[in-house]
Motif scaffolding. Structure first.
Motif, PDB file in Angstrom:
ATOM      1  N   ILE A  37     -63.926   7.510   3.146  1.00  0.00           N
ATOM      2  CA  ILE A  37     -64.710   6.387   2.627  1.00  0.00           C
ATOM      3  C   ILE A  37     -64.745   6.503   1.109  1.00  0.00           C
ATOM      4  O   ILE A  37     -65.220   7.501   0.570  1.00  0.00           O
ATOM      5  N   LEU A  38     -64.221   5.478   0.438  1.00  0.00           N
ATOM      6  CA  LEU A  38     -64.246   5.408  -1.028  1.00  0.00           C
ATOM      7  C   LEU A  38     -64.780   4.027  -1.397  1.00  0.00           C
ATOM      8  O   LEU A  38     -64.014   3.073  -1.534  1.00  0.00           O
ATOM      9  N   PRO A  39     -66.090   3.870  -1.544  1.00  0.00           N
ATOM     10  CA  PRO A  39     -66.682   2.537  -1.720  1.00  0.00           C
ATOM     11  C   PRO A  39     -66.171   1.767  -2.933  1.00  0.00           C
ATOM     12  O   PRO A  39     -66.223   0.530  -2.934  1.00  0.00           O
ATOM     13  N   ASP A  40     -65.698   2.481  -3.960  1.00  0.00           N
ATOM     14  CA  ASP A  40     -65.269   1.777  -5.167  1.00  0.00           C
ATOM     15  C   ASP A  40     -63.752   1.578  -5.241  1.00  0.00           C
ATOM     16  O   ASP A  40     -63.228   1.224  -6.301  1.00  0.00           O
ATOM     17  N   LEU A  41     -63.051   1.769  -4.133  1.00  0.00           N
ATOM     18  CA  LEU A  41     -61.629   1.412  -4.084  1.00  0.00           C
ATOM     19  C   LEU A  41     -61.520  -0.040  -3.626  1.00  0.00           C
ATOM     20  O   LEU A  41     -61.846  -0.364  -2.481  1.00  0.00           O
ATOM     21  N   PRO A  42     -61.073  -0.940  -4.517  1.00  0.00           N
ATOM     22  CA  PRO A  42     -60.990  -2.360  -4.144  1.00  0.00           C
ATOM     23  C   PRO A  42     -60.029  -2.576  -2.977  1.00  0.00           C
ATOM     24  O   PRO A  42     -59.010  -1.886  -2.843  1.00  0.00           O
ATOM     25  N   MET A  43     -60.357  -3.558  -2.163  1.00  0.00           N
ATOM     26  CA  MET A  43     -59.551  -3.853  -0.983  1.00  0.00           C
ATOM     27  C   MET A  43     -58.106  -4.183  -1.360  1.00  0.00           C
ATOM     28  O   MET A  43     -57.168  -3.727  -0.697  1.00  0.00           O
ATOM     29  N   TYR A  44     -57.914  -4.968  -2.431  1.00  0.00           N
ATOM     30  CA  TYR A  44     -56.561  -5.352  -2.832  1.00  0.00           C
ATOM     31  C   TYR A  44     -55.733  -4.131  -3.229  1.00  0.00           C
ATOM     32  O   TYR A  44     -54.565  -3.995  -2.840  1.00  0.00           O
ATOM     33  N   GLU A  45     -56.346  -3.218  -4.002  1.00  0.00           N
ATOM     34  CA  GLU A  45     -55.614  -2.015  -4.417  1.00  0.00           C
ATOM     35  C   GLU A  45     -55.299  -1.129  -3.217  1.00  0.00           C
ATOM     36  O   GLU A  45     -54.221  -0.534  -3.130  1.00  0.00           O
ATOM     37  N   TYR A  46     -56.247  -1.040  -2.300  1.00  0.00           N
ATOM     38  CA  TYR A  46     -55.969  -0.259  -1.087  1.00  0.00           C
ATOM     39  C   TYR A  46     -54.760  -0.829  -0.363  1.00  0.00           C
ATOM     40  O   TYR A  46     -53.827  -0.105   0.002  1.00  0.00           O
ATOM     41  N   GLU A  47     -54.781  -2.141  -0.153  1.00  0.00           N
ATOM     42  CA  GLU A  47     -53.715  -2.771   0.632  1.00  0.00           C
ATOM     43  C   GLU A  47     -52.354  -2.668  -0.039  1.00  0.00           C
ATOM     44  O   GLU A  47     -51.341  -2.390   0.623  1.00  0.00           O
ATOM     45  N   THR A  48     -52.311  -2.869  -1.357  1.00  0.00           N
ATOM     46  CA  THR A  48     -51.026  -2.963  -2.053  1.00  0.00           C
ATOM     47  C   THR A  48     -50.512  -1.633  -2.596  1.00  0.00           C
ATOM     48  O   THR A  48     -49.313  -1.481  -2.830  1.00  0.00           O
TER      49      THR A  48
END
Length: 257
Positions: free
Chosen positions: A124-135
């Protein structure tokens, strides 16, 4: 099978995830706490990696993190502490919760490889944006068999929740209210939110966090979801602990029985 998947395949309701801070109350407390939680009824254990600027954490967990840092806890120390945990009979699913800055400093590939090597199941990394995670990062977490868990709040749109559901693995962390951990907002007042999540028929299980502290709040959170996460209340119990095992047993008994 990842241990988180195995857990939710075997247990659909009243799943209890307990948060602890690595290196708290003492530097060498980590394994004592893990073993006590497994022995006395936790279904999942979430280890907080102390950080000097924890955005989502309330004062209790912030304080525990500060103490842990003063004790000498670092990411490398934590991985060293965990290196034999799976060989020594700890088979409960294990999640690391933290923030991107120290993970990036450690090196995200090194972090994922180290987490996999010691038997961590999810991140769990709450400050990792969803877009950056996905791409950028999704394939890396998947390569190391690490489930990635996103947070949703009462204000999160249905569109975003459904997107998170496609990207999440393991479970979705439903924050009970838009605040920090350890808040005193009544869980019972969030029933409409929990019911909305239930009605969405998401593919991931849902665990509720923030404000869960005892049997009543645990049961209220579980009514429409798969389970709940307790953090600050357990950390407070540990704060005064002379015996980690006894305090953990007493705390979990009061939640589960």
């Amino acid at each position: 099978m990842n241990r988180i998947d195995k857990l939710f395949s075997e247990k659909k309701q009243n799943v209890l995830n307990v948060y602890c801070t690595a290196g708290y109350p003492k530097l060498d407390s980590t394994l004592q706490v893990l073993n006590a939680l497994q022995q006395h009824g936790a279904d999942l254990v979430e280890i907080g990696m102390p950080y000097s600027d924890p955005l989502a954490d309330g004062p209790v967990i912030q304080h525990s993190g500060s103490v842990a840092i003063e004790n000498g806890m670092t990411m490398q120390v934590l991985f060293n502490q965990l290196k034999d945990v799976r060989k020594n009979g700890f088979d409960t699913p294990l999640i690391l919760m933290g923030y991107m800055n120290p993970v990036l400093q450690f090196g995200i590939e090194n972090f994922c490889a180290a987490a996999e090597s010691v038997g961590v199941d999810g991140i769990i990394l709450p400050d990792l944006p969803m877009y950056e995670y996905e791409t950028i990062y999704k394939q890396l977490f998947e390569k190391h068999n690490l489930k990635f868990i996103f947070l949703v709040t009462p204000e999160t749109s249905e569109e975003r929740i459904r997107k998170i559901d496609t990207l999440s693995s393991g479970f979705i962390y439903a924050v009970s209210s838009s605040s920090t951990t350890g808040n005193n907002k009544a869980i019972g007042n969030q029933e409409a939110y929990f019911n909305r999540l239930q009605q969405m028929d998401l593919k991931n299980p849902i665990l509720v966090g923030f404000g869960i502290k005892d049997k009543a709040t645990f049961q209220a959170a579980c009514k429409h979801t798969n389970g709940a996460i307790i953090g600050s209340a357990y950390i407070q119990a540990l704060n005064a602990a002379s015996n980690v095992d006894l305090v953990t047993k007493d705390f979990l008994n009061k939640v589960l029985q």
